[in-house]
Design an enzyme around this catalytic site. Structure first.
Site, mmCIF file in Angstrom:
data_model
loop_
_atom_site.group_PDB
_atom_site.id
_atom_site.type_symbol
_atom_site.label_atom_id
_atom_site.label_comp_id
_atom_site.label_asym_id
_atom_site.label_seq_id
_atom_site.Cartn_x
_atom_site.Cartn_y
_atom_site.Cartn_z
ATOM 1 N N SER A 635 16.211 46.456 8.451
ATOM 2 C CA SER A 635 15.478 46.298 9.707
ATOM 3 C C SER A 635 14.353 47.330 9.772
ATOM 4 C CB SER A 635 16.440 46.398 10.887
ATOM 5 O OG SER A 635 15.849 45.915 12.064
ATOM 6 N N ASP A 752 16.894 34.910 12.319
ATOM 7 C CA ASP A 752 16.733 36.270 12.815
ATOM 8 C C ASP A 752 15.670 36.292 13.914
ATOM 9 O OD1 ASP A 752 16.394 38.988 13.207
ATOM 10 O OD2 ASP A 752 16.477 39.474 11.069
ATOM 11 N N HIS A 784 20.105 38.220 12.584
ATOM 12 C CA HIS A 784 19.690 39.549 12.142
ATOM 13 C C HIS A 784 20.819 40.299 11.437
ATOM 14 C CE1 HIS A 784 16.956 42.946 12.191
ATOM 15 N NE2 HIS A 784 17.884 43.728 12.717
#
Length: 814
Positions: A635, A752, A784
């Site tokens: 991320s 996501d 995600h």
């Protein structure tokens, strides 16, 4: 024909130069912008082709993946259960069973009002087999027919009859909530679909829930009266500032319905008594820009002169000190509305190195973050702590628990409620005692590491510690948990009055695992600007401590700290002689607010430089080998990976980037995308601020990564085709030839909503077109967090670790 001509080639993505953006006199032409339409048949075919290419490239690792998976499973107690936790009239716990993907939520009635000792339960029994045991939610049953399944919240009425729960079967983090009668198993007709979260009032007569807007922002709170149509629900609060997220819950003492709303730097709390659920919410303290606070209410029981209760308000805020303070307000002398700063300050963080530190103490802003801090108001155990940040306080009937950070690690302290009342009334610093994990019997410090002699630091286990499972105000004892990188977690319970500390459960690691066979060290590395960066190191005792294969991982954003935690999968790496390293880079919260401030917005490059400088220090001292170093991050940590690949490609043999935020500038320029406006406080606002634009333009990984020398060519195959065997010539943005670049492995998910799949897809396509070694694994159903189900997650981590070990040339056990 050459071997290269026989080697599998990546799919050739269509390149259609598109002027994606024109801002601040800068034009960016993006040949892969067409990938933004994830529903297009062409993109679906491209994803299929990329997954097929990755499967071919990874095929030789299947035996290693199976070995890693077998090792993982051999260490896990598959049939197990959590320690029961008392809430109202029941003990709640989760069972896991061998062969099943998900846990099963169960409960037993308490044996009486004074029953605070958890029941002893045979984990091997099937759920519901124990007399009196009730299965309240079996995710294995609920997940049937779904490729993806995630429980998004559960709330149970105070009488234990009604359960409010939400599930996500799409991976988009929008949950469908239902109300179930736990006596009959039947569900009420009303449903709340596609929302963020929900809660009952204690009597379950009302539901308050949070609605998401089109940008995935929780912005609206609604009230539902149980038994009425959802269409008649009432809006009770709308957050109009697009930087803010909002949510709703019930206060710890069950007396108030609480709405919390906040941006990255500002917060506000609104309350409504639970006995007036259709009333108006009012702010406890009106919001002030760049001020964060939280408030709770409680009492010092029987502490008054006549034995009466003393009502208190506890305010946690950074109105004065950037690293927060805790003020306790005697409500007998103060009436609402309260002001930040009212009451008696009982704990205050260090202002050193923070942007606004000078308003606390002259010269504090320029004082190094790691300078020991003292303040007369602080308890004795906080005096002289480096990087002191106050993180919260919890008041229970019998104890008070203080959470804080010091020297880069989480810490926990406790005092009795009676002692807290006496200290408060006398005006003296509170008498907290720090909780320290019990020593591991027979443990010893690792042997000297010659390569590290030039670094400040210390050997010994690094612990994360915190309160755990204390939902009942009346509980006579406090539960807490701890873990280190190599010591499996323990759940313990301490009696605040006597100090008696009892082990409730130690995580079981099978296969003869012994934490004493592994070493942990913390060192401090000097970054290029002179700041000292804490770095955690983990390795197996007896491993050759020179030119080691190194797995180095980091995050560095949102003031989130990367704290020590045990990992079953990591053991397989350590057993193969890998050095596991965690640079605690700026942008995180390890050293308090200053650490965050100096790694965000126009200071963001410190995050990347810290990571590279830590890598270089470990390699240059001879401990780690650059040709066997793999970096990892996910991320915002994936942005870190893309940035360091561009900044110092010669330092890494490979980089694994999970759901990487690599097209950061493009995303931050589009306020219609999920999360963009709320993220401006983190990254800067390049849409309206030319300085922020130029700064992000200089580091955003996608547009600064290598590209093919002929990047302007229009190439439109009808379907994705293998690239030509003749390698492309890779160049940097300025046209300079790329001399070195790490192998890249990317994981991402089609659904996501935090980092859109277009970002990693474009990045990999650009690298592949430049002839560089990049592969991507796309989860078609997940969001995600990747796939769901524990066996699926285990296989995923083994898949990723096999690639890393192969690149590090560390596939065989020591």
């Amino acid at each position: 024909m050459t071997n290269e001509q026989h080697a599998p080639q990546p799919p050739r993505a269509r390149r259609t130069p598109t002027t994606r953006r024109t801002f601040h006199n800068d034009v960016f032409v993006d040949p892969y912008e067409w990938m933004r339409d994830k529903e297009s048949p062409q993109l679906q075919r491209f994803v299929e082709a990329e997954n097929a290419y990755t499967a071919t490239r990874m095929a030789h690792l299947e035996p290693l993946r199976e070995r890693l998976f077998d090792e993982f499973k051999s260490r896990v107690q598959e049939t197990d259960m959590s320690v029961p936790t008392r809430m109202d009239g029941y003990w709640y716990y989760v069972r896991t069973q061998e062969g099943l993907q998900y846990g099963t939520q169960c409960r037993l009635p308490i044996r009486g009002a004074d029953d605070w000792d958890p029941p002893v339960i045979d984990a091997a029994q099937a759920p519901g087999e124990l007399a009196g045991e009730q299965v309240i939610f079996d995710a294995n049953v609920e997940a049937q027919g779904h490729e993806f399944f995630a429980l998004g919240g559960m709330d149970i009425s105070k009488d234990g009859r009604w359960m409010l729960f939400g599930v996500d079967t799409r991976g988009d983090e929008r949950y469908d909530f239902s109300i179930r009668d736990l006596d009959t198993g039947e569900e009420l007709p009303e449903r709340f679909d596609g929302i963020a979260a929900a809660c009952f009032t204690p009597d379950a007569r009302y539901v308050f829930y949070t609605v998401l807007d089109d940008a995935q922002r929780p912005y609206l709170i609604r009230r539902h009266k149980v038994g009425t149509p959802v269409e008649s629900d009432v809006d009770v609060y709308e957050e109009r500032d697009e930087r803010f997220w909002t949510g709703v819950g019930i206060s710890f003492d069950d007396r108030h319905i609480v709405i919390g709303t906040g941006s990255k730097t500002t917060s506000e709390v609104l309350m409504l008594p639970v006995d007036d659920p259709e009333g108006e919410f009012t702010p406890v303290i009106p919001r002030r820009e760049d001020i964060e606070y939280d408030v709770s209410f409680g009492v010092f029981e029987h502490a008054g002169e006549q034995g009466e209760d003393i009502p208190i308000a506890v305010v946690y805020h950074n109105a004065v000190n950037p690293n927060f303070e805790i003020d306790v307000i005697d409500m007998r002398a103060h009436k609402p509305p309260y002001r930040l700063g009212d009451g008696v300050t009982i704990a205050v963080g260090s202002p050193y190195g923070t942007e606004l530190g000078d308003r606390v103490a002259p010269g504090a802003r320029r004082t190094p973050v790691g300078t020991p801090f003292t303040d007369a108001r602080n308890p004795a155990l906080l005096q002289g702590v480096r990087g002191l940040a106050i993180e919260g306080i919890a008041f229970h009937k019998n104890f008070v628990a203080l959470s804080y950070r010091g020297d880069g690690l989480p810490r926990l302290a406790i005092t009795t409620k009676g002692q807290a009342a006496r200290d408060f009334l006398s005006g003296r610093p509170w008498s907290f005692t720090e909780l320290v994990p019990p020593q591991l019997e027979g443990d010893d410090d690792p042997a000297d590491v010659p390569a590290l002699r030039g670094f400040e630091g210390a050997a010994g286990r690094m612990y994360s510690i915190g309160t755990a499972g204390n939902p009942s105000y009346e509980a006579p004892r406090m539960r807490y948990s701890f873990t280190s990188y190599t010591r499996p977690g323990e759940l313990r319970e301490i009696d605040p009055a006597t100090g008696e500390d009892t082990l409730l459960k130690a995580a079981t690691v099978l296969g003869g695992y012994d934490a004493r066979a592994y070493a942990e060290r913390s060192i401090w590395v000097r970054a290029r600007d002179g700041e000292s960066i804490p770095v955690s190191l983990v390795y197996k005792k007896g491993a050759p401590l020179e030119s080691m294969p190194m797995f180095i991982t980091g995050y560095g954003a949102y003031e989130i700290s990367t704290d020590p935690a045990f990992s079953v999968a990591r053991v397989s790496m350590l057993d193969r002689g890998v050095l596991y390293a965690v640079p605690h880079v700026r942008g995180g919260g390890e050293m308090g607010r200053a650490w965050y401030e100096t790694g965000r917005r126009l200071n963001k490059k410190h995050t990347f430089e810290d990571f590279v400088d830590a890598t270089a220090a470990l390699q240059d001292c001879g401990l780690a080998d650059p040709a066997r170093t793999v970096a990892n991050g996910g991320s915002a940590g994936g942005l870190l990976m893309g940035a360091v690949a561009n900044l110092a490609p010669e330092r890494y043999a490979g980089i694994e980037a999970d759901v990487p935020f690599v097209d950061a500038l493009t995303t931050m320029l589009d306020p219609s995308l999920p999360l963009t406006v709320t993220e401006w406080d983190e990254w800067g606002d390049p849409l309206h601020d030319v300085e922020a634009y130029q700064y992000m333009r200089g580091y955003s990984p996608y547009e600064n990564s290598p590209m093919p020398a002929d990047d302007g060519r229009v190439d439109e195959p009808a379907i994705p085709e293998p690239a030509a065997a003749q390698p492309a010539r890779a160049v940097w943005r300025d046209g300079e030839a790329v001399e070195a670049y790490p192998r890249i492995f990317v994981t991402t998910s089609m659904n996501d909503m935090r980092v859109l799949v277009v970002e990693p897809l474009k990045w990999v396509a650009r690298l592949q077109a430049a002839g560089l070694d990049a592969v991507i694994k796309v989860e078609v159903e997940a969001g995600h967090g990747g796939g769901t189900g524990r066996y699926k997650r285990w296989r995923d981590v083994c898949y990723e670790n096999a690639w890393c070990l192969d690149v590090m040339r560390a596939t065989e056990l020591m």
